[in-house]
Every structure is written in C-alpha cells, then in structure tokens.
Design a protein around this motif. Structure first.
Motif, PDB file in Angstrom:
ATOM      1  N   SER A 184       1.348  -6.237   5.630  1.00  0.00           N
ATOM      2  CA  SER A 184       1.597  -7.612   5.211  1.00  0.00           C
ATOM      3  C   SER A 184       2.729  -7.603   4.199  1.00  0.00           C
ATOM      4  CB  SER A 184       0.342  -8.208   4.557  1.00  0.00           C
ATOM      5  OG  SER A 184      -0.679  -8.396   5.504  1.00  0.00           O
ATOM      6  N   SER A 185       3.370  -8.717   4.028  1.00  0.00           N
ATOM      7  CA  SER A 185       4.460  -8.829   3.072  1.00  0.00           C
ATOM      8  C   SER A 185       3.999  -8.378   1.688  1.00  0.00           C
ATOM      9  CB  SER A 185       4.925 -10.291   3.020  1.00  0.00           C
ATOM     10  OG  SER A 185       5.935 -10.436   2.065  1.00  0.00           O
ATOM     11  N   GLY A 186       4.770  -7.498   1.065  1.00  0.00           N
ATOM     12  CA  GLY A 186       4.434  -7.020  -0.273  1.00  0.00           C
ATOM     13  C   GLY A 186       3.471  -5.855  -0.323  1.00  0.00           C
ATOM     14  N   GLU A 187       2.976  -5.429   0.826  1.00  0.00           N
ATOM     15  CA  GLU A 187       2.047  -4.292   0.901  1.00  0.00           C
ATOM     16  C   GLU A 187       2.783  -3.036   1.358  1.00  0.00           C
ATOM     17  OE1 GLU A 187      -0.945  -4.471  -0.174  1.00  0.00           O
ATOM     18  OE2 GLU A 187      -1.194  -6.624  -0.285  1.00  0.00           O
ATOM     19  N   PRO A 188       2.301  -1.877   1.033  1.00  0.00           N
ATOM     20  CA  PRO A 188       1.152  -1.590   0.193  1.00  0.00           C
ATOM     21  C   PRO A 188       1.507  -1.773  -1.285  1.00  0.00           C
ATOM     22  CG  PRO A 188       2.157   0.458   0.927  1.00  0.00           C
ATOM     23  CD  PRO A 188       2.912  -0.659   1.593  1.00  0.00           C
ATOM     24  N   ASN A 189       0.586  -2.327  -2.042  1.00  0.00           N
ATOM     25  CA  ASN A 189       0.875  -2.619  -3.442  1.00  0.00           C
ATOM     26  C   ASN A 189      -0.167  -2.067  -4.400  1.00  0.00           C
ATOM     27  OD1 ASN A 189      -1.295  -4.256  -3.005  1.00  0.00           O
ATOM     28  ND2 ASN A 189      -0.272  -6.181  -3.513  1.00  0.00           N
ATOM     29  N   GLY A 190      -1.131  -1.309  -3.868  1.00  0.00           N
ATOM     30  CA  GLY A 190      -2.237  -0.855  -4.718  1.00  0.00           C
ATOM     31  C   GLY A 190      -1.960   0.402  -5.508  1.00  0.00           C
ATOM     32  N   GLY A 191      -0.991   1.222  -5.045  1.00  0.00           N
ATOM     33  CA  GLY A 191      -0.714   2.471  -5.741  1.00  0.00           C
ATOM     34  C   GLY A 191      -1.922   3.380  -5.756  1.00  0.00           C
ATOM     35  N   ARG A 192      -2.005   4.253  -6.784  1.00  0.00           N
ATOM     36  CA  ARG A 192      -3.138   5.170  -6.903  1.00  0.00           C
ATOM     37  C   ARG A 192      -4.422   4.368  -7.023  1.00  0.00           C
ATOM     38  NH1 ARG A 192      -1.914   9.142  -4.469  1.00  0.00           N
ATOM     39  NH2 ARG A 192      -3.690  10.222  -5.333  1.00  0.00           N
ATOM     40  N   GLY A 193      -5.410   4.764  -6.295  1.00  0.00           N
ATOM     41  CA  GLY A 193      -6.693   4.069  -6.321  1.00  0.00           C
ATOM     42  C   GLY A 193      -6.894   3.170  -5.118  1.00  0.00           C
ATOM     43  N   SER A 194      -5.814   2.809  -4.437  1.00  0.00           N
ATOM     44  CA  SER A 194      -5.926   2.010  -3.199  1.00  0.00           C
ATOM     45  C   SER A 194      -5.489   2.892  -2.049  1.00  0.00           C
ATOM     46  CB  SER A 194      -5.059   0.751  -3.282  1.00  0.00           C
ATOM     47  OG  SER A 194      -5.605  -0.168  -4.195  1.00  0.00           O
ATOM     48  N   TYR A 195      -6.392   3.757  -1.644  1.00  0.00           N
ATOM     49  CA  TYR A 195      -6.059   4.792  -0.667  1.00  0.00           C
ATOM     50  C   TYR A 195      -6.312   4.382   0.776  1.00  0.00           C
ATOM     51  CZ  TYR A 195      -6.380   7.818  -4.796  1.00  0.00           C
ATOM     52  OH  TYR A 195      -6.209   8.385  -6.017  1.00  0.00           O
ATOM     53  N   LYS A 247      -1.811  12.285  -0.311  1.00  0.00           N
ATOM     54  CA  LYS A 247      -0.527  12.144  -1.005  1.00  0.00           C
ATOM     55  C   LYS A 247      -0.140  10.677  -1.038  1.00  0.00           C
ATOM     56  CE  LYS A 247       4.180  13.867  -1.255  1.00  0.00           C
ATOM     57  NZ  LYS A 247       5.216  14.711  -0.667  1.00  0.00           N
ATOM     58  N   GLU A 248       0.099  10.165  -2.227  1.00  0.00           N
ATOM     59  CA  GLU A 248       0.437   8.764  -2.401  1.00  0.00           C
ATOM     60  C   GLU A 248       1.633   8.372  -1.519  1.00  0.00           C
ATOM     61  OE1 GLU A 248      -1.022   6.396  -3.896  1.00  0.00           O
ATOM     62  OE2 GLU A 248       0.519   4.863  -3.839  1.00  0.00           O
ATOM     63  N   GLY A 249       1.445   7.347  -0.730  1.00  0.00           N
ATOM     64  CA  GLY A 249       2.522   6.821   0.105  1.00  0.00           C
ATOM     65  C   GLY A 249       2.681   7.527   1.434  1.00  0.00           C
ATOM     66  N   ASP A 272      -3.515  -2.307   1.552  1.00  0.00           N
ATOM     67  CA  ASP A 272      -4.191  -1.165   0.948  1.00  0.00           C
ATOM     68  C   ASP A 272      -5.183  -1.648  -0.102  1.00  0.00           C
ATOM     69  OD1 ASP A 272      -2.144  -1.981  -0.794  1.00  0.00           O
ATOM     70  OD2 ASP A 272      -1.857   0.026  -1.603  1.00  0.00           O
ATOM     71  N   LEU A 273      -6.329  -0.991  -0.111  1.00  0.00           N
ATOM     72  CA  LEU A 273      -7.433  -1.348  -1.016  1.00  0.00           C
ATOM     73  C   LEU A 273      -8.135  -0.074  -1.455  1.00  0.00           C
ATOM     74  CD1 LEU A 273      -9.468  -4.259   0.624  1.00  0.00           C
ATOM     75  CD2 LEU A 273      -8.168  -4.356  -1.491  1.00  0.00           C
ATOM     76  N   PRO A 274      -8.896  -0.144  -2.559  1.00  0.00           N
ATOM     77  CA  PRO A 274      -9.769   0.989  -2.890  1.00  0.00           C
ATOM     78  C   PRO A 274     -10.754   1.229  -1.748  1.00  0.00           C
ATOM     79  CG  PRO A 274      -9.569  -0.473  -4.769  1.00  0.00           C
ATOM     80  CD  PRO A 274      -8.918  -1.180  -3.602  1.00  0.00           C
ATOM     81  N   CYS A 275     -10.972   2.495  -1.427  1.00  0.00           N
ATOM     82  CA  CYS A 275     -11.852   2.838  -0.302  1.00  0.00           C
ATOM     83  C   CYS A 275     -13.298   2.427  -0.556  1.00  0.00           C
ATOM     84  CB  CYS A 275     -11.781   4.329  -0.028  1.00  0.00           C
ATOM     85  SG  CYS A 275     -10.117   4.917   0.344  1.00  0.00           S
ATOM     86  N   SER A 276     -13.656   2.135  -1.775  1.00  0.00           N
ATOM     87  CA  SER A 276     -15.028   1.741  -2.103  1.00  0.00           C
ATOM     88  C   SER A 276     -15.320   0.295  -1.719  1.00  0.00           C
ATOM     89  CB  SER A 276     -15.283   1.924  -3.597  1.00  0.00           C
ATOM     90  OG  SER A 276     -14.355   1.147  -4.344  1.00  0.00           O
TER      91      SER A 276
END
Ligand SMILES: [Ca+2]
Length: 89
Positions: free
Chosen positions: A45-56, A26-28, A74-78
């Motif tokens: 970190s300041s401004g994170e999480p900022n990846g939204g969908r795709g940065s799980y 679930k996002e967030g 947050d980053l893409p799991c790949s």
C-alpha cells in the motif's frame, strides 16, 4: 451465524489476512515463510512498509489499514489476524 460466502468474495471484498511474508531475519529483506524465497513482486500500500523494526510480518488489508484499496502492510507479528495458505498441487 455468518452467511455463507464464496472464497472469491471473501478475498476480494472482506479479507484482512496474514500472507506469510516477513523480514524477521533482516530488516527490509522480505521473504516468504513457506520456503524462505525472496519476493519477485510487491503489492505494498502507499507508504508501506512503514513499521521498521518490530513490524516483521505482512498482511493484506484495506479497511483496517485505513485504505481505499487493498495492499500489503507491515505489522508486528503479534497482531491477531486470519491468514491464508497456498495448497500445493
Ligand atoms: Ca505498516
């Protein structure tokens, strides 16, 4: 060959690691991969999480995140990244 360093030095000064936290279901809603528990603290970190969908997935970083201090990102799991695990006593 890399010079030998202590784990503490690695974690404090060098580490850029997956930490086993994600919001895949679930996002967030960030949960630990190990036991699916929610987080009771955060170290974004300041401004994170900022990846939204795709940065799980979440990693602990500094330089590679363009930051002056360590924190969660947050980053893409790949994304290819070392990881850290907790050893159960
Ligand atoms: Ca991010």
């Amino acid at each position: 060959m890399r010079p030998a360093i202590s784990i503490l030095t690695f974690l404090i000064f060098i580490a850029e690691l997956w930490i086993g936290l994600n919001d895949i279901k679930k996002e967030g809603q960030w949960r630990w991969t190990s036991d699916n528990s929610g987080i009771s603290f955060s170290y974004w970190s300041s401004g994170e999480p900022n990846g939204g969908r795709g940065s799980y997935c979440v990693h602990y970083c500094k330089t590679s995140c363009g930051r002056n201090a360590y924190g969660w990102n947050d980053l893409p799991c790949s994304h290819t990244q070392e990881y850290i695990c907790e050893k159960q006593p």
